[in-house]
Design a protein around this motif. Structure first.
Motif, short mmCIF file in Angstrom:
data_model
loop_
_atom_site.label_atom_id
_atom_site.label_comp_id
_atom_site.label_asym_id
_atom_site.label_seq_id
_atom_site.Cartn_x
_atom_site.Cartn_y
_atom_site.Cartn_z
N GLU A 1 -9.53 -0.81 3.09
CA GLU A 1 -8.69 -1.79 2.17
C GLU A 1 -8.40 -2.58 3.08
O GLU A 1 -7.82 -3.83 2.27
CB GLU A 1 -8.19 -1.26 1.12
CG GLU A 1 -8.91 -0.41 -0.12
CD GLU A 1 -9.99 -1.06 -0.60
OE1 GLU A 1 -9.16 -2.15 -1.39
OE2 GLU A 1 -10.74 -1.40 -1.14
N THR A 2 -7.78 -2.58 4.29
CA THR A 2 -7.15 -3.62 4.42
C THR A 2 -8.04 -4.43 5.53
O THR A 2 -7.31 -5.42 5.21
CB THR A 2 -6.31 -2.36 6.43
OG1 THR A 2 -5.08 -1.63 5.41
CG2 THR A 2 -5.45 -3.93 6.78
N MET B 1 0.53 -1.12 -0.33
CA MET B 1 0.22 0.24 -0.37
C MET B 1 1.29 0.88 -0.08
O MET B 1 2.05 1.20 0.74
CB MET B 1 -0.97 -0.24 1.60
CG MET B 1 -2.12 -1.30 1.81
SD MET B 1 -2.97 -1.31 3.27
CE MET B 1 -4.00 -2.29 2.21
N TYR C 1 -8.54 -6.79 2.53
CA TYR C 1 -7.52 -8.17 1.74
C TYR C 1 -7.42 -9.38 3.66
O TYR C 1 -7.31 -9.64 2.99
CB TYR C 1 -6.57 -7.12 2.01
CG TYR C 1 -6.07 -6.20 0.54
CD1 TYR C 1 -6.36 -7.46 -0.42
CD2 TYR C 1 -6.35 -4.82 0.22
CE1 TYR C 1 -6.35 -7.25 -1.80
CE2 TYR C 1 -6.55 -4.40 -1.28
CZ TYR C 1 -6.08 -5.84 -2.49
OH TYR C 1 -6.44 -5.30 -3.52
N LEU C 2 -6.98 -8.70 4.83
CA LEU C 2 -7.11 -9.11 6.22
C LEU C 2 -8.34 -10.20 6.07
O LEU C 2 -8.69 -11.39 5.90
CB LEU C 2 -7.79 -8.76 6.96
CG LEU C 2 -5.97 -7.91 7.66
CD1 LEU C 2 -6.22 -6.82 8.15
CD2 LEU C 2 -5.20 -8.85 7.69
N TYR D 1 -1.62 -1.37 -4.15
CA TYR D 1 -2.85 -1.29 -4.18
C TYR D 1 -1.80 0.50 -3.44
O TYR D 1 -1.55 0.98 -2.67
CB TYR D 1 -3.52 -1.25 -2.45
CG TYR D 1 -4.62 -0.27 -2.57
CD1 TYR D 1 -5.95 -0.13 -3.45
CD2 TYR D 1 -4.94 0.51 -1.28
CE1 TYR D 1 -6.86 0.93 -2.78
CE2 TYR D 1 -5.21 1.20 -0.84
CZ TYR D 1 -6.72 1.57 -2.04
OH TYR D 1 -7.57 1.96 -1.24
N LEU E 1 -8.13 4.00 3.22
CA LEU E 1 -7.49 2.74 3.39
C LEU E 1 -7.73 1.46 4.71
O LEU E 1 -7.39 0.66 4.37
CB LEU E 1 -6.28 3.71 4.17
CG LEU E 1 -5.10 2.79 4.28
CD1 LEU E 1 -4.13 2.17 3.87
CD2 LEU E 1 -3.70 3.48 5.60
N TYR E 2 -8.25 2.18 5.96
CA TYR E 2 -8.69 1.02 7.15
C TYR E 2 -9.94 0.18 6.27
O TYR E 2 -9.77 -1.56 5.87
CB TYR E 2 -8.60 1.32 8.12
CG TYR E 2 -8.07 2.90 8.28
CD1 TYR E 2 -6.93 2.32 8.51
CD2 TYR E 2 -8.54 3.56 9.61
CE1 TYR E 2 -5.19 3.22 8.60
CE2 TYR E 2 -7.75 4.40 10.50
CZ TYR E 2 -5.92 4.27 9.86
OH TYR E 2 -5.33 5.48 10.60
#
Length: 98
Positions: free
Chosen positions: A83-84, A28, A87-88, A58, A80-81
Protein backbone atom coordinates in the motif's frame (compact mmCIF):
# COMPACT_ATOMS: atom_id res chain seq x y z
CA UNK A 1 8.67 16.46 28.18
CA UNK A 2 9.38 18.00 31.59
CA UNK A 3 12.83 19.13 30.52
CA UNK A 4 11.80 20.53 27.13
CA UNK A 5 8.25 21.78 27.75
CA UNK A 6 8.12 22.12 31.54
CA UNK A 7 5.13 19.76 31.58
CA UNK A 8 4.45 16.03 31.69
CA UNK A 9 2.63 16.38 28.36
CA UNK A 10 3.96 18.24 25.33
CA UNK A 11 1.88 21.13 24.00
CA UNK A 12 -0.80 20.47 21.39
CA UNK A 13 0.52 20.78 17.85
CA UNK A 14 -1.31 23.45 15.90
CA UNK A 15 -2.44 21.53 12.81
CA UNK A 16 -3.64 24.78 11.24
CA UNK A 17 0.03 25.81 11.07
CA UNK A 18 0.70 23.16 8.40
CA UNK A 19 0.93 25.07 5.11
CA UNK A 20 -1.71 24.15 2.56
CA UNK A 21 0.17 22.79 -0.41
CA UNK A 22 -0.66 20.34 -3.13
CA UNK A 23 1.13 17.67 -1.10
CA UNK A 24 -0.97 14.60 -0.44
CA UNK A 25 -0.88 12.73 2.86
CA UNK A 26 -1.69 9.17 3.87
CA UNK A 27 -2.38 8.36 7.53
CA UNK A 28 -1.75 4.67 8.14
CA UNK A 29 -2.87 3.05 11.37
CA UNK A 30 -3.73 -0.31 12.87
CA UNK A 31 -6.80 -1.55 14.70
CA UNK A 32 -4.92 -2.49 17.88
CA UNK A 33 -2.19 0.19 17.96
CA UNK A 34 -1.47 1.24 21.55
CA UNK A 35 0.22 4.51 20.53
CA UNK A 36 -2.64 5.94 18.44
CA UNK A 37 -5.98 4.22 18.19
CA UNK A 38 -8.06 4.23 15.01
CA UNK A 39 -10.56 6.70 16.44
CA UNK A 40 -7.78 9.25 17.03
CA UNK A 41 -6.21 8.57 13.62
CA UNK A 42 -9.57 9.19 11.93
CA UNK A 43 -10.00 12.37 13.97
CA UNK A 44 -6.60 13.56 12.71
CA UNK A 45 -7.60 12.78 9.11
CA UNK A 46 -10.88 14.65 9.52
CA UNK A 47 -9.17 17.72 11.00
CA UNK A 48 -6.56 17.80 8.23
CA UNK A 49 -9.23 17.41 5.55
CA UNK A 50 -11.29 20.19 7.16
CA UNK A 51 -8.19 22.39 6.96
CA UNK A 52 -8.05 21.75 3.21
CA UNK A 53 -5.39 19.05 3.02
CA UNK A 54 -5.62 16.03 0.73
CA UNK A 55 -5.48 13.09 3.15
CA UNK A 56 -6.15 9.37 2.72
CA UNK A 57 -7.18 7.32 5.77
CA UNK A 58 -5.68 3.82 5.53
CA UNK A 59 -6.35 1.34 8.30
CA UNK A 60 -4.37 -1.85 7.85
CA UNK A 61 -7.04 -4.41 6.88
CA UNK A 62 -6.68 -6.90 9.69
CA UNK A 63 -8.25 -7.13 13.15
CA UNK A 64 -4.89 -7.12 14.94
CA UNK A 65 -2.25 -4.62 13.85
CA UNK A 66 -0.19 -2.74 16.41
CA UNK A 67 2.55 -0.13 16.40
CA UNK A 68 5.45 -2.59 16.08
CA UNK A 69 3.73 -4.45 13.24
CA UNK A 70 4.51 -1.47 11.00
CA UNK A 71 8.16 -2.51 11.24
CA UNK A 72 8.24 -6.24 11.96
CA UNK A 73 4.74 -7.55 11.24
CA UNK A 74 4.73 -10.88 9.44
CA UNK A 75 2.20 -9.54 6.94
CA UNK A 76 3.75 -6.06 6.63
CA UNK A 77 4.82 -6.65 3.02
CA UNK A 78 1.37 -7.71 1.93
CA UNK A 79 -0.81 -5.40 4.06
CA UNK A 80 1.33 -2.30 4.48
CA UNK A 81 4.39 -2.03 2.26
CA UNK A 82 2.50 -2.75 -0.94
CA UNK A 83 0.00 0.00 0.00
CA UNK A 84 2.85 2.37 0.82
CA UNK A 85 4.40 1.76 -2.59
CA UNK A 86 1.01 2.21 -4.25
CA UNK A 87 0.58 5.65 -2.72
CA UNK A 88 4.17 6.61 -3.48
CA UNK A 89 3.59 5.66 -7.12
CA UNK A 90 0.29 7.55 -7.22
CA UNK A 91 1.51 10.71 -5.58
CA UNK A 92 5.27 10.88 -6.13
CA UNK A 93 5.27 13.11 -9.21
CA UNK A 94 1.70 14.36 -9.20
CA UNK A 95 2.67 17.89 -10.15
CA UNK A 96 4.39 18.55 -6.86
CA UNK A 97 7.11 21.18 -7.17
CA UNK A 98 10.00 21.02 -4.74
Amino acid sequence: NLKVYGSVRPPEFNLAAIPRTRMKMVVMHGATDWIIDSKDARKLVHILQTLGHSVVDYQVPTKKWSHTDFLIGQQAGELLYSETLKYLDLYAWDGYVY
